[in-house]
Design a protein around this motif. Structure first.
Motif, PDB file in Angstrom:
ATOM      1  N   ASN A  39       0.822  -1.208   0.000  1.00  0.00           N
ATOM      2  CA  ASN A  39       0.000   0.000   0.000  1.00  0.00           C
ATOM      3  C   ASN A  39       0.857   1.259   0.000  1.00  0.00           C
ATOM      4  O   ASN A  39       0.564   2.226  -0.710  1.00  0.00           O
ATOM      5  CB  ASN A  39      -0.963   0.016   1.193  1.00  0.00           C
ATOM      6  N   ILE A  42       2.282   1.741  -3.483  1.00  0.00           N
ATOM      7  CA  ILE A  42       1.286   2.283  -4.410  1.00  0.00           C
ATOM      8  C   ILE A  42       1.104   3.778  -4.187  1.00  0.00           C
ATOM      9  O   ILE A  42       1.049   4.566  -5.142  1.00  0.00           O
ATOM     10  CB  ILE A  42      -0.050   1.520  -4.276  1.00  0.00           C
ATOM     11  N   LYS A  46       2.009   6.867  -6.839  1.00  0.00           N
ATOM     12  CA  LYS A  46       1.036   7.879  -7.276  1.00  0.00           C
ATOM     13  C   LYS A  46       1.613   9.282  -7.109  1.00  0.00           C
ATOM     14  O   LYS A  46       1.335  10.171  -7.906  1.00  0.00           O
ATOM     15  CB  LYS A  46      -0.252   7.759  -6.465  1.00  0.00           C
ATOM     16  N   ASN A  69       0.155  -3.962 -11.047  1.00  0.00           N
ATOM     17  CA  ASN A  69      -1.116  -3.679 -11.715  1.00  0.00           C
ATOM     18  C   ASN A  69      -1.624  -2.268 -11.443  1.00  0.00           C
ATOM     19  O   ASN A  69      -2.489  -1.776 -12.157  1.00  0.00           O
ATOM     20  CB  ASN A  69      -2.169  -4.721 -11.336  1.00  0.00           C
ATOM     21  N   SER A  70      -1.092  -1.607 -10.417  1.00  0.00           N
ATOM     22  CA  SER A  70      -1.497  -0.232 -10.119  1.00  0.00           C
ATOM     23  C   SER A  70      -0.732   0.798 -10.951  1.00  0.00           C
ATOM     24  O   SER A  70      -1.097   1.970 -10.969  1.00  0.00           O
ATOM     25  CB  SER A  70      -1.275   0.078  -8.630  1.00  0.00           C
TER      26      SER A  70
END
Length: 155
Positions: A39, A42, A46, A69-70
């Motif tokens: 997490n 990710i 971002k 995949n993110s």
């Protein structure tokens, strides 16, 4: 000042993150962050997209495949995936998700840093090869002249 390649490290071991960060920085890379769970990786991805992502497959909260995949479809970082588990399924799932290289753990931080350089080198040589395959205008004109031929009175 020369721009250094940016790297994000996502590995469940804080000790390994520190060792790898030191090895990469000694190799001339700029480590822009470390994450010890999926997490966090990710969220960092971002916020700022690195040029290279060194990613452990077995992360708490979200595994490495979820992190892969993110990633955005365009302008993806090069990905070196680390895994203690190596099966045909893991290798094919990693490749399908966009990993550039799968490396088995345990491994030395210096070896990972070397592999990062190899991945980037392969990317650069592929780009150079594409450029060298695209002829310049002078070559195109020369080829057209050879195809048409030159009249005898011009020679």
């Amino acid at each position: 000042m020369e721009k250094r390649t940016t790297v994000l490290i996502a590995d469940g071991s804080e000790d390994f993150c520190a060792q790898l960060s030191a090895a990469l920085q000694n190799g001339g890379y700029q480590v822009i962050g470390t994450a010890i769970d999926g997490n966090s990786a990710i969220e960092q991805l971002k916020a700022v997209l690195p040029e290279v992502l060194v990613l452990d497959l077995m992360l708490p909260k979200a595994d490495g495949l979820a992190v892969l995949n993110s990633l955005p479809r365009e302008k993806r970082p090069r990905v070196l995936l680390l895994s203690a588990l190596a099966t045909d399924y893991v290798a094919s799932a990693a490749a399908a998700a966009g990993a550039d290289y799968l490396m088995l753990k345990p491994c030395r931080a210096q070896t990972v840093a070397i592999r990062v350089g190899e991945i980037l080198g392969a990317q650069r040589s592929a780009a150079k090869k594409r450029q060298s395959q695209e002829p310049d205008i002078e070559t195109l004109v020369t080829n057209v002249i050879h195809e048409i031929g030159v009249p005898a009175h011009i020679k």
